[in-house]
Design an enzyme around this catalytic site. Structure first.
Site, PDB file in Angstrom:
ATOM      1  N   ASP A 410      34.854  40.580  30.783  1.00 14.73           N
ATOM      2  CA  ASP A 410      34.906  40.628  32.240  1.00 14.73           C
ATOM      3  C   ASP A 410      33.651  39.969  32.833  1.00 14.73           C
ATOM      4  O   ASP A 410      32.637  39.791  32.159  1.00 14.73           O
ATOM      5  CB  ASP A 410      35.002  42.082  32.695  1.00 14.73           C
ATOM      6  CG  ASP A 410      35.704  42.234  34.035  1.00 14.73           C
ATOM      7  OD1 ASP A 410      36.014  41.216  34.673  1.00 14.73           O
ATOM      8  OD2 ASP A 410      35.961  43.381  34.435  1.00 14.73           O
ATOM      9  N   GLU A 413      30.681  35.703  36.615  1.00 12.53           N
ATOM     10  CA  GLU A 413      30.591  34.903  37.845  1.00 12.53           C
ATOM     11  C   GLU A 413      29.349  35.249  38.670  1.00 12.53           C
ATOM     12  O   GLU A 413      28.836  34.391  39.387  1.00 12.53           O
ATOM     13  CB  GLU A 413      31.821  35.127  38.728  1.00 12.53           C
ATOM     14  CG  GLU A 413      33.145  35.045  38.008  1.00 12.53           C
ATOM     15  CD  GLU A 413      33.600  36.410  37.506  1.00 12.53           C
ATOM     16  OE1 GLU A 413      34.627  36.463  36.808  1.00 12.53           O
ATOM     17  OE2 GLU A 413      32.930  37.419  37.811  1.00 12.53           O
ATOM     18  N   ASP A 484      41.314  40.109  39.761  1.00 11.85           N
ATOM     19  CA  ASP A 484      41.710  41.237  40.611  1.00 11.85           C
ATOM     20  C   ASP A 484      42.691  40.797  41.691  1.00 11.85           C
ATOM     21  O   ASP A 484      42.331  40.099  42.645  1.00 11.85           O
ATOM     22  CB  ASP A 484      40.475  41.854  41.268  1.00 11.85           C
ATOM     23  CG  ASP A 484      39.511  42.432  40.243  1.00 11.85           C
ATOM     24  OD1 ASP A 484      39.906  42.566  39.073  1.00 11.85           O
ATOM     25  OD2 ASP A 484      38.358  42.737  40.612  1.00 11.85           O
TER      26      ASP A 484
END
Length: 734
Positions: A410, A413, A484
């Site tokens: 995950d 960024e 998401d």
């Protein structure tokens, strides 16, 4: 970035400099150097007190590489692109300098300075006059820009995983990773690449921010610009869209084979839900008792204690015997995936070790960069530091030894850059990398480290992670999911748009959160998204505050999950056949209609349906009225393998489907193998299979793959000509 206001005026504060002529050129080692001053040179006095752009142009694999600079810099690109220059020749006419390798030519107009690349199909790819530019802002910031001509009717696609309109004409595109979900122009996977219906692509070879104006500054241009003194880009040539996409994919490296089990259904704990060992086993047994096949159980963040991500330690209050639990999961025939990220919270026991050994990206006053978003006081592992990278990999090796088979990587960024994050005005890497260049590139180093561990510990072809962030070349570190998304049809559709754009940008495998990530999934959306999810290359139930086990959404949801999980398992011979296309050709497994049917103008805009490999068309349902609206391309017929209906191509259809069906159509003239064993992704030829042959008139070869062994069935006129001694059921569809 816009440098002009309208056709005539510069943006406030900018001075715009454009090459006006080619003053001199030379060919050295198959590279053409051109010297292009900003003023026309009529006499020697014009050579004083003025700037120029220097261009280096080469041809590699029939593609064209441009390196233009105002001030020469020897710093290499972060991206690893292997360009081997073709042998070229240079010819000169009164008006042109022509660089050619015999297949592709670059025609440079000496006066006025424009460039035409003569493509493999004979068409021109034009860089118009006043497209190359050196822009100076009154702040002192400088930029180099260029553009390709945007012709009448020409459509632009790509840029990585973009959730905005699928056709990018008219959009401003910023290639800059952000953790923004799927409902805006922000994205986790930005790729500085676009391709067009005119059969070419442009790759801007910069890992720092790249700004694109797709007909949004000058409506007849696709412009791109980077900060600094240098602009590097490639024009990828081709005779069709698929060829351009394949060539760009190969530019980033060959795709690997992924394990068979990865294609099966993944079941997640979800994010903020309460779960422990009892919950996990209850869900696994619940799937098995309902005869819903799945392959992977995923533990999201809270397998570790809160505030301590990443400490690499199981929360012993919830999982007192993690090795024993993973053995129980393995004994049930499932794989184990756990969530990780590249951040270390200040409360984690390993934080001090990283701090003292210099494993964090540095910030102000020789201290680590830290902030409170996500985890309190978290630091960021510096993967440019070999010792820090090895430390992180050792932590993962420890988890693999305990029984972990895969990692969900995950984030990647939220990478600091001075002035973009208020907590610091300094960012320092171990290898002295420029923070702007590292922002987008960091994800590659992070995911590469994790993938290396899985390759080392799981064996060749058995490495598979589940990544959110990505950059150029990262398609060879599969698999990636969309991030998401909301739990509604709009978000389901934007997820598909993102996946289609990503598939045109060098990524072959792709997934998304079935049912949507955010809370509020209705039974209707759950069932329709289940169909879509299990007809993607990779499939995962995951959510935020809701469990995503089927029985929470009703008995019909259980039936839908069972039906489509088994359907996907039955498709394993076909999926393995398509995997060979991924590996050998660089073709994506999930691909837009544009790639195979660019000749059909109706197919160019289609973003609510897709090809699953080269033979199957899928049209998910995006509404609660059970209505499917889809288009079937011309010059072929189509057979719905669920409803057994035959449809003509060249028409739009509007039909209703129950939750156990949707448009899933086999292309005329093709045959696919279906496994009889629908309980697992492990396909075995000897366990039985059947062949669907639809309008097979000319000779067709069907590859049936088991344990990486390829066996070929040859079919002609809907009859088996050769079957390599295999026993199977042939279903002829006419």
């Amino acid at each position: 970035m816009k440098f002009k206001k309208g056709m005539w005026m510069p943006q406030e504060g900018f001075t715009l400099n454009y090459p006006s002529t080619v003053y001199e050129y030379k060919l050295v080692d198959n590279k053409l150097y051109i010297y292009c001053p900003f003023v026309e040179v009529h006499h020697r006095g014009n050579t004083l007190d003025g700037g120029m752009l220097t261009g280096e142009i080469s041809i590699f694999d029939n593609n064209v590489h441009f390196n233009f600079y105002h001030k020469k810099q020897f710093k290499k690109s972060k991206f690893n692109v292997n360009r081997r220059n073709d042998n070229v020749s240079v010819n000169e006419t009164e008006e042109l300098i022509i660089l050619s390798n015999g297949n592709v030519s670059v025609e440079i107009t000496k006066q006025g300075f424009k460039i035409d690349v003569i493509n493999l199909d004979g068409t021109k790819i034009s860089i118009p006059e006043r497209s190359f530019g050196y822009m100076v802002h009154e702040s002192g910031n400088t930029y180099v820009s260029s553009a390709t001509k945007l012709g009448v009717g020409e459509k632009v696609y790509g840029f990585g995983e973009k959730f905005t309109n699928y056709v990018k004409n008219g959009q401003v595109v910023e290639v800059w990773h952000e953790d923004g979900g799927t409902a805006s122009e922000q994205t986790y996977k930005s790729i500085p690449f676009y391709l067009t219906t005119n059969n070419y692509g442009v790759f801007v070879d910069h890992s720092d921010k790249v700004d694109f104006e797709v007909g949004s500054e000058a409506v007849g241009k696709t412009q791109f610009a980077v900060a600094g003194e240098v602009l590097r880009f490639d024009i990828i040539t081709g005779t069709n869209v698929s060829e351009v996409a394949m060539k760009f994919s190969k530019l980033g490296g060959d795709m690997p084979r992924v394990p068979e089990w990865s294609y099966g259904l993944w079941l997640s704990t979800s994010f903020t839900t309460e779960y422990n060992e009892e919950t996990v086993l209850e869900f696994i047994d619940g799937m098995d008792s309902r005869n819903i096949p799945f392959e992977v159980f995923h533990f999201d963040c809270f397998w570790m204690k809160e505030y301590e991500w990443m400490n690499f330690e199981w929360n012993k209050d919830l999982f007192p015997d993690p090795e024993g639990l993973m053995k129980k999961i393995h004994d049930r025939g499932k794989k184990v995936c756990v969530w990780i990220n590249p951040y270390i919270g200040q409360k984690a026991a390993v934080f001090d070790e990283c701090y003292q050994n210099g494993y964090f990206v540095g910030g102000k006053d020789n201290l680590p960069w830290q902030w409170d978003r996500w985890q309190a006081g978290m630091g960021l592992i510096d993967f440019t530091n070999p010792e820090a990278k090895e430390w992180y990999k050792n932590k993962l090796r420890m988890l693999v030894k305990m029984g972990v088979d895969s990692f969900k990587t995950d984030f990647g960024e939220r990478i600091p850059v001075p002035s973009r994050y208020y907590e610091t005005d300094v960012v320092e890497y171990f290898d002295k990398s420029n923070p702007e260049e590292m922002h987008n590139y960091y994800t590659y180093l992070y995911n590469e480290a994790v993938f290396e561990v899985l390759q080392e510990t799981q064996g060749e072809g058995q490495a598979c992670l589940f990544a959110r962030s990505g950059t150029f070349g990262q398609g060879k570190l599969p698999v990636h999911w969309g991030g998401d998304c909301l739990s509604n049809y709009e978000s389901m559709a934007e997820s598909l748009r993102g996946g289609l754009s990503l598939s045109l940008s060098g990524y072959a495998y792709w997934s998304h959160d079935i049912g949507g990530f955010e809370a509020g999934c209705t039974p209707d959306i759950y069932k329709r998204w289940t169909q879509f999810g299990l007809l993607s290359s990779h499939s995962r139930y995951h959510g935020n505050s809701e469990y995503k086990v089927p029985w929470f959404y009703g008995e019909e949801a259980v039936e839908v999950s069972r039906k489509f999980a088994k359907l996907k398992n039955s498709l394993m011979p076909y999926i393995k056949e398509m995997e060979n296309e991924v590996i050998e050709l660089g073709l994506p497994m999930i691909r837009p209609m544009l790639m195979d049917y660019n000749y059909d103008r109706n197919a160019q805009d289609l973003d609510r349906q897709y090809m699953f490999g080269s033979k199957l068309l899928v049209a998910p349902i995006f509404n609660d009225q059970s209505i499917a609206e889809y288009y079937l391309p011309t010059n072929t017929r189509w057979y719905n393998i669920l409803t057994e209906e035959v449809k003509a191509g060249g028409s739009w259809y509007k039909e209703t489907f129950d939750y156990l069906s949707l448009p899933l159509l086999l292309k005329s003239g093709e045959a696919i193998a279906l496994s009889d064993n629908t309980d697992t992704t492990k396909f075995d030829v000897d366990a039985g299979f059947k062949v669907l042959a639809f309008d097979v008139i000319e000779r067709r070869e069907l590859s049936v793959i088991s344990n990486n062994q390829v066996k070929v069935i040859v079919i002609e006129n809907n009859q088996v000509i050769e079957n390599a001694g295999l026993d199977f059921e042939l279903i002829i569809i006419k």
